[in-house]
Design a protein around this motif. Structure first.
Motif, PDB file in Angstrom:
ATOM      1  N   SER A   1       3.550  43.886  40.879  1.00  0.00           N
ATOM      2  CA  SER A   1       3.553  44.583  41.792  1.00  0.00           C
ATOM      3  C   SER A   1       4.774  45.176  41.639  1.00  0.00           C
ATOM      4  N   ASP A  39       7.942  44.992  46.622  1.00  0.00           N
ATOM      5  CA  ASP A  39       6.365  44.511  47.080  1.00  0.00           C
ATOM      6  C   ASP A  39       6.398  42.758  47.292  1.00  0.00           C
ATOM      7  N   THR A  40       5.716  42.301  47.882  1.00  0.00           N
ATOM      8  CA  THR A  40       6.119  40.879  47.952  1.00  0.00           C
ATOM      9  C   THR A  40       4.235  40.353  47.969  1.00  0.00           C
ATOM     10  N   GLU A  41       3.428  41.403  47.229  1.00  0.00           N
ATOM     11  CA  GLU A  41       1.923  40.887  47.419  1.00  0.00           C
ATOM     12  C   GLU A  41       1.439  41.144  46.011  1.00  0.00           C
ATOM     13  N   ASP A  44      -4.629  43.936  43.245  1.00  0.00           N
ATOM     14  CA  ASP A  44      -6.069  43.130  43.455  1.00  0.00           C
ATOM     15  C   ASP A  44      -7.013  43.642  42.155  1.00  0.00           C
ATOM     16  N   TRP A  56       6.525  36.718  46.671  1.00  0.00           N
ATOM     17  CA  TRP A  56       5.708  37.165  45.763  1.00  0.00           C
ATOM     18  C   TRP A  56       5.170  35.514  44.807  1.00  0.00           C
ATOM     19  N   LYS A 100       3.484  32.962  46.221  1.00  0.00           N
ATOM     20  CA  LYS A 100       1.662  33.609  46.501  1.00  0.00           C
ATOM     21  C   LYS A 100       1.351  33.923  44.912  1.00  0.00           C
ATOM     22  N   HIS A 126      -1.849  31.633  43.864  1.00  0.00           N
ATOM     23  CA  HIS A 126      -3.349  32.111  42.983  1.00  0.00           C
ATOM     24  C   HIS A 126      -4.065  31.172  42.137  1.00  0.00           C
TER      25      HIS A 126
END
Length: 732
Positions: free
Chosen positions: A496, A500-502, A505, A574, A577, A581
Motif C-alpha cells: 500500500s 493509502d489506508t486500504e 487486493d 491501515w 484493517k 484481515h
C-alpha cells in the motif's frame, strides 16, 4: 518543516532590481539613484490623489538580503535556523508585489498588458543566469559524480527548462520508493517553476479582473483586488488542507503557494492607500514584519507542519515590511535594511541562491567526504564568487543590452534559444549509457552458496569476511549499480502506498495459492524486501503466502512520522484493517519486520526502547486471536543514510568508503528492548545480522552481489540468496 531533507530553495523575481516604475534603467541596480515618479493613474479610478511611489525600494533590496541569508545559512546546517527556508515565502511575496506593480502600472496607463513584452522581460532577466547554473551543474555532475546521478540531474534540468521541476519533486515526494533518492543540485529551481506557473495566468487574470467593471470607463483596481482576495483565500485553504493530507504537494504545488504571491500582488494594488500611513505606524509595522520573518526562521523546526497555517507568519512579516515601505517613515527596520552590506547581498541574492545549492550538493562528490557545518558555511560563502561573476558578466550585460531591452522579439528569441540549448545538453546526457566499469571478477555469490561442502551459513560468513577486505568493485557486479534501484521484490506491487489506508487486493495467494497452511508477511517496505525469500520457502513447503505491507508503516502499533515529520495517521488506520484481515485469514505463521530507524512512537510514553516495546506488545496482543506462531525478523543493517549504488559508482576503487560500520547499523536500545519483549511473549526472533556483517563491518558488496539497492533497502538479488538461511530459521 523544510521538505525532503534538504530540498529548499527560493528565487527572486525582480526585473530591474527593486524597480517599481516602468522607466528603463541603463546600468546595474547599484547605480540606480532613488527617484520619485508620478504614475499616470486616471483620477476617475480613485477619489484620492494619485499615489507617489519611489522607483527604487532599498527596503526591498535589504529584505532580499534577509531572505537569502536565512536560506543559505539554513542550508549550511546551522542548528539555530531550522526554519531558514521561510526565505522562499518572503521571496514569493516580494515577487508578487514587484511584478504586479509593473503589470498594474502598464494596465492603468494603457488599458492593456503586453504579454509578449512581459514574458520577454522575464526571460531576459532570469534565464541567462539560471541557464548558466544549470549547464555548469550538469558539467560538474558529469565530472565528479556517477553516471546515474548525472542522468538524474539531466532529468531535473529538463524539468527546470519546462518549469515543471516542482511537479517532479511533488511526485517523487509522494512516491515512498523514491524517497531514498539523493537530493538533486537543481531541485531548488522548484520555486522558479511555481512563480512561472503563476505568471503564466496572473497577467491575464489581472487584466480580465480589472476590466470586469469596464463600464466605469477604465480598469478597476477594486475588481482586481476582489479577484486577488478570492484567489488567495482559496489557495490558502488548499495549502492548509494539503499540509495535513499531502505535504509534498502542499510544499511544491502552485495551488498551495499562489496565495503567497497574491499577498504581494494585493499590496501592489493598494499602494494608493498605503502611501499615507502615519510614520510611527509604518515604523512599527516594519519592525514587527522583520521580527516575524526572523522569528519564524528560528522558531520553526523540521516538525513544524509547513506551509499551511505556519506560513502565515513569514508571509505576514514580509507583507508588513513591504506595505510599510510604501510610505515614508523614520525609525523603522529600513534603517537596518538600507545598510550597504544588506544592499549588496540583496543585489546578489538571485545569483547567490542559484549557485549556493549546487555547490553544497556537489561538494561531497568533489571532496570525497560529507562536509560538516563549518565546511558548508565556507562553501556557501565561496559560492558568492560565481554569483558575483555571473551577475556582472552575464546577467547585467544581457538584461541591460539595448537589443534585448528594447526589442521584445529579441528577448523572446534569446529565451527560446537558451532553453533549447539546455534541453539539448540534458537530452545528450540522458542518451549516454549509465555504466560504471569494475575491475576483476569476484566470486559468484550464488554459485558459492549452492556449491557442495559447508553449509550456506558457513560459506556466507567466510565470503562476508573476504568481501569486507575488498576495496574494488568487481566487473561482474550484480545487480549493476545503474539498475540497482529497480531491483525490488517481485510481488506484483503488493504494498500500500504511503497515502493509502486500504490494503492492496489480491495479495493473499502467493507461494502455493492452494496450500493448506497460510503464512503472512506483515510490516513495512522492510518486510516487503523479504518477499522473494519468503515466497520461495512458501512454494517449497506448500504454504499459501499472504503479503500485508505498507510503505513506512511498521508492524508494531506505533504512531510514527511519515515524510517531513508528519504524524502518519494513514498508517494507524491501515494497520487496524491489516490486523483484522490477518485474523480473518486464520494463518499458522505470521512473519513481522519493520525498519528500525527513526523517532520513537508518538503514542507511547517512556524511554524510546520502552516505547517500542509497548508498541510491539500491543501488536502481539492484537494478533493473539489468530493462534498463529509469530516470528519477528529483526531489521537488516542500516547503511547510515548512504545511497549505496551511488556510493559504489562514485568510488569503484574505494568500496571501503561505502561499507557500513556495524556500530552504527542498528538502534541498539530499540533492538534490545524489542528482542527481550518479543521473546518473553513467545515470539520467535530471527536476527539476520550475521548474514550481512562481520564483527565490525557490513560490506555493501558481498562476492559479486550488491547488497543494497538504495540507502536502506536490501537488493532483491541478495535477498534471494538468503532463502536457505531463512528457511532454516522459520518454523516447520
Amino acid at each position: 518543516m523544510c521538505y525532503s531533507t534538504t530540498v529548499f530553495a527560493f528565487r527572486t523575481s525582480w526585473l530591474a532590481g527593486a524597480q517599481i516604475s516602468m522607466t528603463t534603467t541603463t546600468g546595474p541596480i547599484a547605480r540606480v539613484q532613488p527617484t520619485v515618479v508620478q504614475p499616470a493613474v486616471p483620477q476617475r479610478l480613485s477619489p484620492h490623489p494619485a499615489p507617489t511611489q519611489r522607483s527604487f525600494r532599498e527596503d526591498i533590496a535589504g529584505l532580499r538580503a534577509v531572505a537569502v541569508l536565512l536560506v543559505v545559512i539554513g542550508h549550511a546546517g546551522v542548528p539555530l535556523l531550522g526554519g531558514g527556508c521561510v526565505g522562499v515565502d518572503v521571496f514569493f511575496v516580494i515577487s508578487g508585489f514587484l511584478i504586479t506593480a509593473h503589470l498594474a502600472g502598464e494596465l492603468l496607463r494603457t488599458g492593456r498588458i503586453s504579454f509578449a513584452r512581459f514574458y520577454a522581460r522575464r526571460m531576459v532577466r532570469l534565464l541567462p543566469a539560471s541557464i548558466l547554473v544549470v549547464l555548469a551543474t550538469l558539467a560538474a555532475a558529469w565530472y565528479w559524480a556517477s553516471p546515474m546521478f548525472t542522468r538524474a540531474v539531466a532529468g531535473d534540468a529538463l524539468a527546470s527548462v519546462a518549469y515543471l521541476v516542482n511537479v517532479r519533486l511533488a511526485v517523487q515526494g509522494t512516491n515512498y520508493m523514491a524517497a531514498s533518492d539523493p537530493p538533486s543540485p537543481l531541485q531548488h529551481f522548484w520555486s522558479l517553476a511555481v512563480e512561472e506557473q503563476f505568471y503564466l495566468f496572473w497577467p491575464l487574470i489581472l487584466m480580465l479582473g480589472s476590466l470586469a467593471w469596464f463600464r466605469r470607463g477604465g480598469p478597476s483596481l477594486f475588481a482586481a483586488r476582489t479577484v486577488l482576495v478570492v484567489l488567495g483565500v482559496v489557495s490558502l485553504g488548499i495549502s492548509v488542507w494539503l499540509t495535513d493530507h499531502n505535504q509534498p504537494w502542499a510544499y511544491f504545488g502552485l495551488q498551495a503557494r499562489a496565495w503567497e504571491l497574491a499577498v504581494g500582488a494585493l499590496i501592489a494594488l493598494s499602494v494608493d492607500r498605503l502611501n499615507n500611513l502615519p510614520s510611527p505606524l509604518a515604523a512599527a509595522m516594519s519592525w514587527c514584519g522583520l521580527a516575524a520573518i526572523v522569528g519564524s526562521a528560528v522558531w520553526f523546526t523540521d516538525v513544524t507542519p509547513f506551509p499551511g497555517v505556519a506560513a502565515l507568519l513569514p508571509v505576514g512579516g514580509a507583507a508588513l515590511l513591504i506595505a510599510a515601505g510604501c510610505s515614508v517613515y523614520r525609525g523603522g527596520a529600513e534603517s537596518v535594511l538600507r545598510l550597504w552590506p544588506m544592499q549588496q547581498i540583496g543585489r546578489l541574492s538571485y545569483s547567490w541562491y542559484l549557485w549556493h545549492w549546487p555547490v553544497l550538493i556537489l561538494a561531497p562528490y568533489a571532496l570525497g567526504r560529507e562536509p560538516g557545518t563549518a565546511t558548508n558555511l565556507a562553501l556557501v560563502v565561496a559560492a558568492l564568487a560565481p554569483a558575483y561573476l555571473s551577475l556582472v558578466l552575464v546577467e547585467d550585460r544581457v538584461r541591460f543590452h539595448r537589443a534585448f531591452r528594447d526589442h521584445t522579439r529579441a528577448g523572446l528569441s534569446l529565451g527560446l534559444a537558451l532553453s533549447l540549448v539546455t534541453a539539448g545538453a540534458a537530452v545528450v546526457i540522458l542518451g549516454l549509457p549509465a555504466t560504471v566499469e569494475g575491475r576483476g571478477v569476484a566470486v559468484d555469490t550464488a554459485a558459492e552458496l549452492n556449491a557442495d561442502g559447508e553449509s550456506p551459513a558457513e560459506k556466507l560468513t567466510a565470503l562476508i569476511a573476504a568481501s569486507a577486505a575488498t576495496t574494488t568493485m568487481p566487473a561482474n557486479l550484480t545487480p549493476p549499480v545503474a539498475t540497482a534501484k529497480s531491483d525490488i521484490a517481485q510481488d506484483d506491487g503488493c504494498i500500500s502506498d504511503i497515502q493509502d489506508t486500504e490494503l492492496v487486493d489480491g495479495c493473499d495467494r502467493h507461494g502455493a495459492p492452494d496450500g493448506g497452511t497460510t503464512v503472512v508477511l506483515f510490516g513495512d517496505s522492510h518486510a516487503r524486501q523479504w518477499f522473494d525469500a519468503v515466497d520461495a520457502v512458501a512454494r517449497e513447503r506448500d504454504w499459501r503466502l499472504a503479503q500485508v505491507t505498507k510503505g513506512g508503516c511498521p508492524a508494531s502499533s506505533a504512531l510514527v512520522y511519515k515524510a517531513k515529520e508528519e504524524p502518519y495517521v494513514e498508517c494507524m488506520e491501515w494497520r487496524e484493517k491489516a490486523i483484522a484481515h490477518i485474523i480473518s485469514l486464520e494463518p499458522s505463521i505470521v512473519i513481522m519486520t519493520e525498519r528500525e530507524v527513526g523517532a520513537p512512537p508518538q503514542n507511547f510514553d517512556g524511554e524510546p526502547g520502552q516505547a517500542w516495546a509497548q508498541a510491539w506488545q500491543t501488536t502481539i496482543g492484537a494478533l493473539e486471536p489468530t493462534g498463529a506462531q509469530l516470528v519477528w525478523l529483526a531489521d537488516t543493517p542500516y547503511p547510515q543514510g548512504t545511497v549505496v549504488p551511488e556510493c559504489v559508482a562514485t568510488n569503484p576503487l574505494g568500496l571501503d568508503q561505502c561499507h557500513v560500520r556495524r556500530t552504527g547499523a542498528f538502534d541498539i536500545e530499540r533492538r534490545a528492548a524489542a528482542t527481550q519483549t518479543l521473546q518473553n511473549l513467545g515470539v520467535i526472533v530471527i536476527d539476520p545480522t550475521p548474514w550481512f556483517c562481520t564483527d565490525s563491518v557490513c560490506p555493501v558488496v558481498i562476492g559479486n552481489t550488491l547488497v543494497y539497492r538504495d540507502n536502506n533497502h536490501v537488493s532483491t538479488t541478495y535477498i534471494k540468496l538468503l532463502t536457505p538461511l531463512l528457511a532454516d530459521q522459520l518454523p516447520a
